[in-house]
Scaffold this active site. Structure first.
Site, PDB file in Angstrom:
ATOM      1  CG  ASP A   1       9.191 -19.368  -2.700  1.00 22.25           C
ATOM      2  OD1 ASP A   1       9.376 -19.504  -3.929  1.00 22.25           O
ATOM      3  OD2 ASP A   1       8.103 -18.991  -2.216  1.00 22.25           O
TER       4      ASP A   1
ATOM      5  CD  GLU B   1      13.484 -21.880 -15.727  1.00 23.69           C
ATOM      6  OE1 GLU B   1      13.096 -21.178 -16.676  1.00 23.69           O
ATOM      7  OE2 GLU B   1      14.601 -22.405 -15.687  1.00 23.69           O
TER       8      GLU B   1
END
Length: 404
Positions: A375, A384
């Site tokens: 993450d 994204e």
């Protein structure tokens, strides 16, 4: 939540019904440099550019999901949100279709889009260009009068949203990664479904033969390669066994030959692996609803969507922001990385904590083929978000609601 995510991606004057309260009006003067009104539409991903090609695929897939999984939308109470999400895109496309053979395919510059962190505002110095699909060096548009040798793909993807734009379908082709033959078929088939006019099926078949769309193995179903969707639409509209066989062959390839992560997620591309898994899960669920190997297609697609929602023993996490166990907290997304009211967040991408705002419903890019995922806000390949990532995913969720 997936429809809430689309509200976070809105550009332009926001409505009173806006549920994402940390967003405000932005880019109201888009198009003014070319004396057009190009406000509205969606920011593509974690950036503030409006790319017409993937945005149109997003609207198409949201529409397809609503058309063929209406019951799932209604059961979940999301049918009105679906219509609003689609209309936010199509209102923009109609503005972008400024005259016969003229369509504005992109709004704002592409350069520095992955590295600059900010919130979209009413005025933004990076919004001075309104470009055609490929070039970034000057403001112009796709079409015929300026002698452009490009435009077929984006024109096709927008074709059925405004029926007067059908003149764009054969205007000045330009190839991208997958070529433009699939878009010509895709556009004609959607026009056939929208109008009931058989001439569009004949046009689609002519393009099918011209571009020999079966010569290469289909791997993805995406904004750049529509062939799996073309197989499905051809079968829906003609019931011809040729297209059923092609669709079955592709679905069998996904189940038996395609690459998977160790966890069992089909892995069709390094960039946005979760998006690709969701896209083909949608095709599989659509096939099941239309009586094609129903149980196997449902079971396989349920497993893929389950991986995205957290049914994975290795990660023990959801890949959807704000949902399930240990969801991503640092998606690569400019405006949710900045506090509200906005302050100087030039280094927002580099700060180590969670994003100040939860980008509810956003599907992040996902793991590598080896299964690695972190993450990490700066990892725009795996973390994204994008409008097209959530498009078929939304329809697949509606399909699963129908059979739950």
């Amino acid at each position: 939540m997936s429809y809430v995510f689309y509200e976070a991606q809105r550009s332009g004057k926001l409505p009173a019904s806006q549920r994402v309260t940390w967003r405000g009006d932005s880019a109201l003067d888009d198009g003014s440099d070319v004396f057009r009104n190009l406000s509205g539409g969606y920011y593509d991903a974690g950036d503030h550019v409006k790319f017409g090609f993937p945005m149109a695929f997003t609207a198409t897939m949201l529409g397809w999901g609503l058309l063929d999984f209406t019951e799932g939308h209604e059961t979940a109470g999301q049918d009105q949100y679906a219509l609003e999400a689609i209309k936010w895109a199509t209102d923009y496309f109609i503005k972008a279709f400024t005259q016969i053979y003229e369509f504005y395919g992109q709004t704002a510059q592409d350069r520095a889009r992955l590295s600059r962190t900010s919130v979209p505002t009413v005025t933004d110095r990076y919004r001075s260009l309104h470009d055609r699909m490929i070039e970034f060096d000057r403001g112009t548009q796709i079409g015929c009068e300026n002698g452009a040798d490009r435009g077929t793909q984006i024109g096709c993807e927008n074709g059925a949203f405004k029926l007067d734009s059908r003149e764009l379908l054969d205007a000045y082709p330009r190839s991208s990664w997958s070529g433009y033959g699939d878009e010509l078929c895709w556009a004609a088939l959607w026009l056939a479904r929208a109008t009931g006019d058989h001439q569009y099926i004949e046009k689609a078949k002519a393009h099918w033969e011209e571009f020999d769309l079966t010569k290469d193995q289909v791997q993805q179903f995406s904004w750049d390669d529509k062939r799996a969707g073309v197989y499905a639409l051809f079968y829906l509209l003609t019931e011809e066994t040729e297209f059923l066989d092609l669709l079955n062959t592709y679905l069998d390839w996904l189940k038996n030959t395609a690459t998977y992560t160790p966890e069992g997620l089909v892995h069709l591309d390094t960039w946005g692996a979760n998006r690709h898994a969701a896209n083909v899960a949608f095709i599989s669920l659509w096939a099941a609803k239309n009586g094609i190997d129903q149980e196997n297609n449902r079971q396989w697609a349920r497993g893929q969507i389950g991986q995205l929602l957290g049914d994975n023993s290795r990660y023990e996490r959801s890949f959807v922001v704000g949902y399930g166990q240990d969801p991503p907290q640092r998606p690569h997304h400019r405006s949710s990385s900045c506090p509200f009211p906005p302050s100087d967040c030039h280094f927002g991408l580099q700060q180590s904590g969670p994003n100040p705002h939860t980008l509810y419903g956003a599907l992040v890019g996902g793991p590598s083929q080896s299964g690695e995922y972190e993450d990490d806000r700066e990892d725009y390949v795996r973390n994204e978000v994008a409008c097209d990532y959530n498009a078929a995913f939304t329809g697949a969720l509606a399909a699963l609601v129908e059979i739950s």
